[in-house]
Design a protein around this motif. Structure first.
Motif, PDB file in Angstrom:
ATOM      1  N   ALA A  27     -22.048  -0.148  28.124  1.00  0.00           N
ATOM      2  CA  ALA A  27     -22.857   0.556  29.412  1.00  0.00           C
ATOM      3  C   ALA A  27     -21.627   1.338  30.457  1.00  0.00           C
ATOM      4  CB  ALA A  27     -23.899  -0.292  29.995  1.00  0.00           C
TER       5      ALA A  27
ATOM      6  N   HIS B  51     -30.535   3.610  26.029  1.00  0.00           N
ATOM      7  CA  HIS B  51     -31.041   3.671  27.335  1.00  0.00           C
ATOM      8  C   HIS B  51     -30.578   5.022  28.459  1.00  0.00           C
ATOM      9  CE1 HIS B  51     -32.553   1.156  23.922  1.00  0.00           C
ATOM     10  NE2 HIS B  51     -31.404   0.414  24.388  1.00  0.00           N
TER      11      HIS B  51
ATOM     12  N   ASP C 222     -30.162   3.295  32.115  1.00  0.00           N
ATOM     13  CA  ASP C 222     -28.965   2.567  32.724  1.00  0.00           C
ATOM     14  C   ASP C 222     -27.836   2.375  32.273  1.00  0.00           C
ATOM     15  OD1 ASP C 222     -31.773   0.422  33.298  1.00  0.00           O
ATOM     16  OD2 ASP C 222     -31.844   0.706  30.829  1.00  0.00           O
TER      17      ASP C 222
ATOM     18  N   ASN D  82     -26.738   2.903  29.195  1.00  0.00           N
ATOM     19  CA  ASN D  82     -26.775   2.418  28.464  1.00  0.00           C
ATOM     20  C   ASN D  82     -26.590   3.163  27.062  1.00  0.00           C
ATOM     21  OD1 ASN D  82     -27.957  -1.072  26.797  1.00  0.00           O
ATOM     22  ND2 ASN D  82     -25.739  -0.163  26.096  1.00  0.00           N
TER      23      ASN D  82
ATOM     24  N   GLY E 193     -24.196  -3.746  26.440  1.00  0.00           N
ATOM     25  CA  GLY E 193     -24.802  -3.310  27.725  1.00  0.00           C
ATOM     26  C   GLY E 193     -25.947  -4.677  27.673  1.00  0.00           C
TER      27      GLY E 193
END
Lengths: 362, 362
Positions: free
Chosen positions: A240, A269, A272, A274, A310
């Motif tokens: 991340a 994701h 975030d 990530n 992450g």
């Protein structure tokens, strides 16, 4: 609005069993995940951009310590400033500080209305840029996920979703809230997507159709696993980085996979910062190459002020990055806490870091 | 979407200085609060029901340890599962584990639309019940605050808000989001309020009028302080309990104040189950009575599975409750961590807990 469970409870079964209450547990890692492992890794999943990660949903933990003592970290307040945050210390400690035997988790209210949208882009950079702009605009999406062309193609080849997808960089969105707010959020996201060259913006608000539209995201990892042939292996990893660096990281990582001639897909994701890579490789022939690719991605993430993981945790595989990531001092603090609570290093030894020099851990 | 600041930065000045970026820091304790103290106590404020508490907004901390080493807890990812959560450990440790010299904080996007609503009830129990139902319904209010009749009367007497308020149990709501979502949320709250016997439901969406309507909440503590006469003192305290117990706690605490003949007001971040009492008393004559009242409220909160402090911290005043709240085992774990990181108890000694028995802390 809380629930007490034991560590081997499946989060999906837990949610199914409390559905009638109108409440749910919003942290959604992979379907086989169980509460104990979710606590151990401070996991997240697709909903983290809206609901946060595992540590944000812990009311209290019952923990067996290395010396056999059993503690309960606190009573049942939803927030507290009474003493050290032991919930936050044990969550994400990968079982190295104690064994969690029970957890009280906060629950959230099942949203009145939900929706799913999917849209494709020419490049991963454009898709990533659109996703970051959605977050920056403060649109409270339920999730924003990025999948690359390889991943979409793999989903098509495995045929588990009952339709063919465009093999292009793709964003998946979840929406939730009151009826009007979901409409507002869909409109806001659509505008940002179009502004960044997105096309084929599909939206569904009917429950069954939402599931069908989300299915490619849901089946991404399994489809990749199904591609394995005899002798082939899968290496899945995550990093991340700060949001502003995500488009660059995604673009370079993609080029790196291609340059090395590896077959890997990318999924993130992305709200975030990530980001995951899943590489399918010949166990005998390509292991060195894959290892180099993963190491390069992690080093790049650290150079971008990110983290080597992450949501998966450090385990054995990422111990070597810990000094670079948190610095010698922070690592020593972690070892000091570990040694103080578990002087004989009995709890899940060898994970996160090693005790190289017993004299230096204080 | 983050900002690096030093500990003596005021959160209000910080927000004023970054306003043009479209971002803000959403944790809002009392106006004089500074970042260092906010980290030390894991503070919250009126926005916590929507945005969480201080620990949820820390990206990394630079900390001077007891032995002079300086560590930075991590780089700049918005989430991480790499090693122990040192951000969560130092946040809320009241300066007992190290001295925070810099913090990188996450920022949120300033909402497109906001609103404020105020409504009155016949009893504190009805007001508290309505507030809890709003949270349970999952309406994402920006804040929900409860003030009692005494508090509203004090605001009237001090006259700082330019209007007279009904001296009755009152709920204050903040709304934020997209235009339509704010409308939806106001409608949802109004329905629950009316269902619970609320009346005089006033809403403002114009910026200046919102501030005027919120002013009674904002001036609550100052108005109480202004009531002091020579020799009189103020004792302010907070507890938090599970949401389902809030109406009962509020009702009993109110009755207790009356029975003891004390002049005190009640105010709460009720969406978190967090609840404050501010008692104005004669320093010579009433100290014992006030102490009894506060102790009874804390004991009651602990019996209801709550915490002795939702956001103020333990300091010196609530050390005696720590064993009851977290248990002997958890307290020993905290002392073990403290002793491992600060063997000579140099950092803010005497706060949170004492080291009664040096032999027993391991």
């Amino acid at each position: 609005m809380d629930i007490a469970v034991q560590p081997s409870v499946s989060w999906m079964e837990m949610n199914a069993s409390i559905e009638d209450s109108g409440l749910f547990f919003p942290v959604d890692p992979g379907p086989p995940a169980k509460v104990g492992g979710m606590i151990a890794t401070n996991c997240s999943g697709t909903n983290a951009v809206r609901y946060g990660t595992m540590k944000d949903w812990i009311v209290n933990l019952t923990v067996v310590l290395a010396d056999g003592r059993i503690i309960k970290t606190r009573k049942r307040p939803r927030k507290s400033s009474a003493g050290y945050n032991l919930n936050g210390l044990f969550t994400g400690s990968e079982g190295t500080l104690g064994f969690v035997t029970e957890a009280t988790l906060k629950l959230a209210t099942i949203p009145e209305q939900t929706g799913v949208a999917v849209t494709t882009f020419s490049t991963m950079r454009d898709a990533a840029t659109a996703a970051i702009q959605v977050v920056h605009a403060g649109i409270p999406v339920g999730a924003v996920e990025i999948l690359d062309d390889v991943q979409m193609d793999v989903v098509n080849q495995m045929g588990g979703t009952g339709r063919q997808w465009k093999a292009a960089p793709t964003l998946f969105f979840k929406f939730s809230g009151s009826g009007l707010s979901v409409q507002d959020n869909i409109d806001g996201v659509r505008a940002i997507v179009l502004h960044n060259g997105g096309s084929n913006f599909e939206v569904e608000q009917d429950k069954a159709k939402q599931e069908a539209l989300w299915s490619a995201r849901k089946q991404a990892l399994w489809s990749m696993m199904c591609m394995r042939e005899t002798g082939s292996e899968v290496w899945s990893t995550d990093v991340a980085v700060p949001l502003s660096r995500v488009p660059e990281l995604v673009e370079i990582s993609k080029r790196d996979l291609d340059d090395l001639g590896l077959f890997g897909s990318m999924l993130g994701h992305i709200g975030d910062g990530n980001f995951h890579e899943t590489i399918l490789f010949d166990g005998d022939r390509e292991r060195g190459l894959v290892s180099k690719c993963v190491h390069d991605m992690v080093r790049r993430a650290l150079e971008m002020e990110g983290t080597c993981t992450g949501e998966h945790g450090v385990g054995l595989g990422k111990k070597e990055f810990m000094v670079d990531e948190v610095g010698e001092g922070s690592l020593q603090v972690m070892k000091t806490v570990k040694t103080a609570l578990d002087p004989h290093w009995l709890m899940n030894p060898g994970k996160i870091f090693d005790l190289h020099n017993p004299a230096s851990h204080k």
